[in-house]
Write an enzyme that holds these catalytic residues in place. Structure first.
Site, PDB file in Angstrom:
ATOM      1  N   LYS A  33     -51.072-102.692  27.933  1.00 29.91           N
ATOM      2  CA  LYS A  33     -50.911-102.287  29.325  1.00 29.91           C
ATOM      3  C   LYS A  33     -52.240-102.661  30.091  1.00 29.91           C
ATOM      4  O   LYS A  33     -52.141-102.698  31.279  1.00 29.91           O
ATOM      5  CB  LYS A  33     -51.111-100.671  29.203  1.00 29.91           C
ATOM      6  CG  LYS A  33     -52.454 -99.754  28.642  1.00 29.91           C
ATOM      7  CD  LYS A  33     -52.389 -98.565  28.609  1.00 29.91           C
ATOM      8  CE  LYS A  33     -53.541 -97.838  28.350  1.00 29.91           C
ATOM      9  NZ  LYS A  33     -54.726 -98.089  28.946  1.00 29.91           N
ATOM     10  N   THR A  34     -53.407-102.845  29.737  1.00 31.83           N
ATOM     11  CA  THR A  34     -54.610-103.474  30.276  1.00 31.83           C
ATOM     12  C   THR A  34     -54.180-104.713  30.968  1.00 31.83           C
ATOM     13  O   THR A  34     -54.629-105.080  32.067  1.00 31.83           O
ATOM     14  CB  THR A  34     -55.717-103.549  29.343  1.00 31.83           C
ATOM     15  OG1 THR A  34     -56.167-102.182  28.754  1.00 31.83           O
ATOM     16  CG2 THR A  34     -57.124-103.796  30.143  1.00 31.83           C
ATOM     17  N   ASP A 225     -54.780 -95.838  35.738  1.00 31.52           N
ATOM     18  CA  ASP A 225     -54.864 -95.870  34.313  1.00 31.52           C
ATOM     19  C   ASP A 225     -54.853 -94.607  33.582  1.00 31.52           C
ATOM     20  O   ASP A 225     -55.458 -93.683  34.091  1.00 31.52           O
ATOM     21  CB  ASP A 225     -55.846 -97.069  33.718  1.00 31.52           C
ATOM     22  CG  ASP A 225     -55.571 -97.421  32.384  1.00 31.52           C
ATOM     23  OD1 ASP A 225     -54.626 -97.126  31.811  1.00 31.52           O
ATOM     24  OD2 ASP A 225     -56.639 -97.843  31.701  1.00 31.52           O
ATOM     25  N   GLU A 226     -54.260 -94.449  32.268  1.00 33.77           N
ATOM     26  CA  GLU A 226     -54.455 -93.479  31.627  1.00 33.77           C
ATOM     27  C   GLU A 226     -53.927 -92.145  32.275  1.00 33.77           C
ATOM     28  O   GLU A 226     -54.662 -91.066  32.485  1.00 33.77           O
ATOM     29  CB  GLU A 226     -55.818 -92.819  30.987  1.00 33.77           C
ATOM     30  CG  GLU A 226     -56.253 -94.215  30.271  1.00 33.77           C
ATOM     31  CD  GLU A 226     -55.799 -94.473  28.880  1.00 33.77           C
ATOM     32  OE1 GLU A 226     -54.867 -93.690  28.561  1.00 33.77           O
ATOM     33  OE2 GLU A 226     -56.464 -95.263  27.913  1.00 33.77           O
ATOM     34  N   GLN A 256     -50.243 -89.929  24.126  1.00 31.71           N
ATOM     35  CA  GLN A 256     -51.611 -90.152  23.827  1.00 31.71           C
ATOM     36  C   GLN A 256     -52.356 -89.189  24.765  1.00 31.71           C
ATOM     37  O   GLN A 256     -53.644 -89.322  24.967  1.00 31.71           O
ATOM     38  CB  GLN A 256     -52.171 -91.515  24.210  1.00 31.71           C
ATOM     39  CG  GLN A 256     -51.679 -92.536  23.159  1.00 31.71           C
ATOM     40  CD  GLN A 256     -52.220 -93.830  23.139  1.00 31.71           C
ATOM     41  OE1 GLN A 256     -53.467 -94.107  23.047  1.00 31.71           O
ATOM     42  NE2 GLN A 256     -51.197 -94.842  23.546  1.00 31.71           N
ATOM     43  N   ARG A 614     -55.161 -96.388  16.284  1.00 35.56           N
ATOM     44  CA  ARG A 614     -56.383 -97.325  16.413  1.00 35.56           C
ATOM     45  C   ARG A 614     -56.359 -98.486  15.645  1.00 35.56           C
ATOM     46  O   ARG A 614     -57.193 -99.359  15.680  1.00 35.56           O
ATOM     47  CB  ARG A 614     -57.382 -96.486  16.215  1.00 35.56           C
ATOM     48  CG  ARG A 614     -57.925 -95.278  17.319  1.00 35.56           C
ATOM     49  CD  ARG A 614     -57.694 -95.600  18.644  1.00 35.56           C
ATOM     50  NE  ARG A 614     -56.287 -95.315  19.100  1.00 35.56           N
ATOM     51  CZ  ARG A 614     -55.729 -95.815  20.172  1.00 35.56           C
ATOM     52  NH1 ARG A 614     -56.258 -96.795  20.817  1.00 35.56           N
ATOM     53  NH2 ARG A 614     -54.426 -95.687  20.448  1.00 35.56           N
TER      54      ARG A 614
END
Length: 775
Positions: A33-34, A225-226, A256, A614
């Site tokens: 996504k980044t 973002d997020e 998340q 992670r």
């Protein structure tokens, strides 16, 4: 630009090339996504969109810096500098600096951190003569924070009978009065706390339509973002700014969303399509980070949640090893297993320490892990511990610097006025505070005008106050003509802080002096870095804002080769080849405090999903049969989350036997023989059944019901005292390998003096010692 676009897969390419109108990118863990956000911004700029018209809101300052660097590589450094990119708090602090006068604040307002807010609230509680055991300052600060994030101003609070009644029922009827006084004191001090940065931005955009239009016109393209972590206040700001052009792109993953305790509202992402017309939804479902076993195990967990957006994460990566599950008897043994496993993996695969992370649900769990890592000489770093900028000596220097920039900052003034000691005591401060409240002025303004007011203080104290005012004003002159480093160096020397620590002479004093010197080094680096930015000056005001808005994960320690220890909340957005998730027990994870409703339990499950994803190559889940909590040893049972993972993705590595052994203190012959033919024996459940790598899910459920004492491991029952002599090589579960150098005593009092490779010389009582002979 075309060569960069070709690096994307089809799913990533679609949202990057979407230019006009609202869109939502549902991005699974490790799906890139980044990269999508970065390339979308670069693509917009390549299509003629002015960098000044793009606003990008990220989760951390570190993420913003990394994205800006990537964008600079594509479109050039000079253009990338013009982007408005950063966290909600940093971007809106910048807007508030420009527009502060409209709200009655100075443009150089101070930003209070949590500690500053709590100190002020504590002072107010004391001044109101309230019971500090009823009005606990941390709880009051947390409640005020939740009010602000829900846009409940002081006026809205007193207009809401239910809120007032709720506080009265909680035996805190003066909560509203504390809130009112806190807000007024912050305003008088020219200070905003973190929550004000959002609340005041909402106030600015609501009360001043011309300001809203100005920034709507400025930010024609907005990227968030997020998005699943936004709270109500952040959501309203984004809605207001994007309302005119509606070129808004939000990226997030409902799986998340783990910050409900901080006010995050998962409905912001779940209901996004209802907020805008013709929303285009894109899904990033290919995971590039983790092995197939980890991805599939994570999917099998998150599908248990009822409230979620539809997506199936997949990967083309290798299958990888199964997730390893380990059971320990105690938390100390759990720590020893983790440290030994890290050590073995490091040696076997020649890996650096930075490839490993240990994640836990609560900070208190780190102690046993730290102890074990230290015994193995494995360097580690705790994230979320005491920040460099929260140390007393650093806060003292920053207090002086804040006072220079904003003399109305009363918390900074109270902190530094008598440090180093200059004979200005609490009695004098109380008189100054009363006078300041009487005249409706800041304490520093009262100090500047001592000749004009009737304040009963002696001439010696008056002279000391005048000297202090003169010193601060001289620093202000330096500040106008110099950069942040020159001012900080002058403050450290002329206030006497450095001299105070030099005079101390103790190791602690020297360490404090070194910390202050490190602060000066940091300010120098900051000033040099600001020279690269188009709209920066390297001023002290810029440095203080950077410090106030920094998070623990934003800081570069300069030594990355350490095992990372952190709570799962802090791990979000990070990745490591090897991840150990410890404390996988009921009432710990999921937390006993988060199982009252389905929504709370689903948040805990999302937290576990974040932890598991992670890991890139290998994940470990560990749990104990008993654990010290609140000073008591309690029985524990495995977390339900272990059961929820499909059995095919797990491998149980708990040994049937460990190095523990117990030597009876009485002779078993006195009890006679047991006639086993008369007993109904239950077939034991082996931790590693024949032909399988681990128990089935039903067997694991049975394991959970076993009493820990029935499952206590036994050691080498063939080991007798006679086997141990000087020169015998032994191993100990806690101290490692060693050699017996001396024996003494007889019978139950027999002792061995052992020289261990890592733990030095230890004298052990043999009837309790957990030893194995190795040579």
């Amino acid at each position: 630009m075309e060569q960069y676009i070709n690096e994307l897969n089809d799913a990533q390419k679609a949202p990057v090339l979407h230019k006009e109108g609202p869109l939502m990118v549902i991005a699974g863990a490790g799906s890139g996504k980044t990269r999508v956000l970065t390339y979308r911004i670069a693509y917009l700029m390549s299509q003629g969109v002015d960098a000044f018209n793009i606003l990008a809101l990220t989760f951390t300052n570190k993420a913003a810096r990394e994205m800006k660097k990537r964008i600079a590589d594509i479109v050039g450094n000079s253009e990338a500098k013009n982007l408005w990119m950063g966290t909600f708090h940093s971007v809106f602090a910048k807007i508030l600096r420009f527009e502060a006068d409209k709200l009655g604040y100075p443009s150089n307002f101070t930003i209070y951190d949590t500690q500053d807010s709590q100190r002020l609230i504590s002072s107010i509680i004391k001044e109101m003569s309230l019971d500090k055991d009823v009005y606990k300052y941390k709880q009051v600060q947390s409640r005020i924070s939740s009010y602000k994030n829900s846009l409940i101003t002081v006026k809205a609070y007193f207009n809401n009978p239910e809120l007032v009644e709720a506080d009265a029922m909680a035996k805190r009827p003066r909560m509203g009065d504390i809130y009112k006084e806190y807000v007024e004191r912050c305003f008088k001090a020219g200070a905003m706390d973190f929550d004000d940065l959002l609340l005041k931005t909402n106030e600015l955009l609501t009360r001043f339509p011309d300001v809203l239009m100005k920034y709507q016109d400025r930010f024609r393209y907005i990227l968030v973002d997020e998005y699943q972590d936004t709270n109500h206040s952040q959501y309203l700001i984004v809605r207001a700014l994007s309302d005119r052009f509606q070129n808004i792109c939000v990226v997030g993953d409902d799986a998340q969303s783990i910050y409900a305790f901080r006010g995050a509202n998962i409905n912001n992402i779940l209901n996004y399509q209802k907020d805008y017309d013709n929303v285009k939804v894109y899904r990033l479902e290919q995971n590039y980070r983790s092995t197939q076993n980890i991805v599939k195990a994570a999917n099998s967990i998150i599908e248990k949640n009822k409230s979620r957006l539809d997506k199936v994460v997949w990967t083309e990566n290798e299958d990888g090893p199964q997730i390893k599950v380990h059971r320990s008897v105690t938390d100390a043994e759990e720590g020893r297993f983790v440290s030994s496993s890290i050590f073995d993996n490091k040696m076997q695969h020649q890996l650096p320490n930075g490839h490993f992370a240990v994640l836990y649900r609560t900070n208190s769990q780190s102690r046993a892990i730290e102890d074990a890592l230290r015994k193995k000489d494995i360097p580690y770093r705790i994230y979320g511990g005491l920040s460099f900028y929260q140390r007393k000596e650093i806060k003292d220097v920053l207090g002086y610097l804040r006072l220079v920039i904003n003399p109305k900052d009363e918390e900074a003034l109270k902190r530094v006025i008598n440090f180093p000691t200059r004979g200005i005591g609490q009695t004098t401060m109380d008189k100054l505070t009363v006078a300041a409240n009487h005249y409706g002025r800041a304490i520093f303004e009262v100090m500047e005008n001592l000749d004009k007011i009737d304040l009963k203080i002696n001439s010696g104290t008056k002279r000391k106050l005048d000297d202090f005012v003169t010193m601060i004003k001289s620093f202000q002159i330096t500040n106008q003509a110099s950069d942040a480093f020159v001012l900080a160096e002058q403050v450290a020397k002329k206030t006497g802080i450095l001299q105070e620590f030099k005079k101390d002479g103790t190791p602690e004093g020297i360490a404090r002096m070194e910390n202050v010197e490190e602060l000066l080094n940091g300010i120098k680096d900051f000033v040099e870095g600001q020279k690269e930015l188009a709209d920066a000056t390297g001023s002290m005001a810029e440095f203080l804002e950077d410090v106030a808005l920094a998070t623990d994960l934003d800081k570069d320690t300069g030594d990355d080769d350490r095992v990372a220890l952190m709570t799962i909340h802090l791990a979000k957005g990070l990745e490591f080849p090897y991840v150990y998730i410890v404390g996988m027990e009921e009432d710990l994870f999921p937390s006993a405090m988060s199982m009252n409703t389905r929504s709370e339990l689903e948040e805990e499950r999302r937290l576990f999903y974040v932890a598991l994803t992670r890991a890139e190559k290998q994940a470990y889940l560990t749990y104990t049969q008993s654990r010290y909590r609140w000073g008591k040893l309690i029985d524990a049972e495995p977390s339900r989350f272990i059961e929820e993972i499909d059995d095919q993705y797990l491998e149980y590595i708990t040994p049937v036997e460990t190095n523990y052994r117990f030597k009876p203190m009485i002779d078993s012959d006195i009890f006679g023989e047991v006639d086993k033919s008369k007993l109904r024996l239950k077939k034991p459940v082996s931790s590693t059944p024949p032909g399988k790598k681990g128990p089935t899910e039903s067997q694991l459920r049975k394991l959970r019901k076993l009493k820990p004492e029935l499952d206590q491991p036994v050691g080498n029952t063939n080991l007798f005292d006679g086997d141990l002599t000087v020169g015998t090589l032994v191993s100990h579960t806690r101290f490692g390998k060693g050699e017996i150098v001396r024996m003494e005593g007889v019978g139950n009092d027999k002792k061995a003096e052992i020289k261990f490779e890592n733990g030095g010389i230890k004298k052990l009582l043999l009837r309790f010692a957990k030893l194995n002979i190795i040579g």
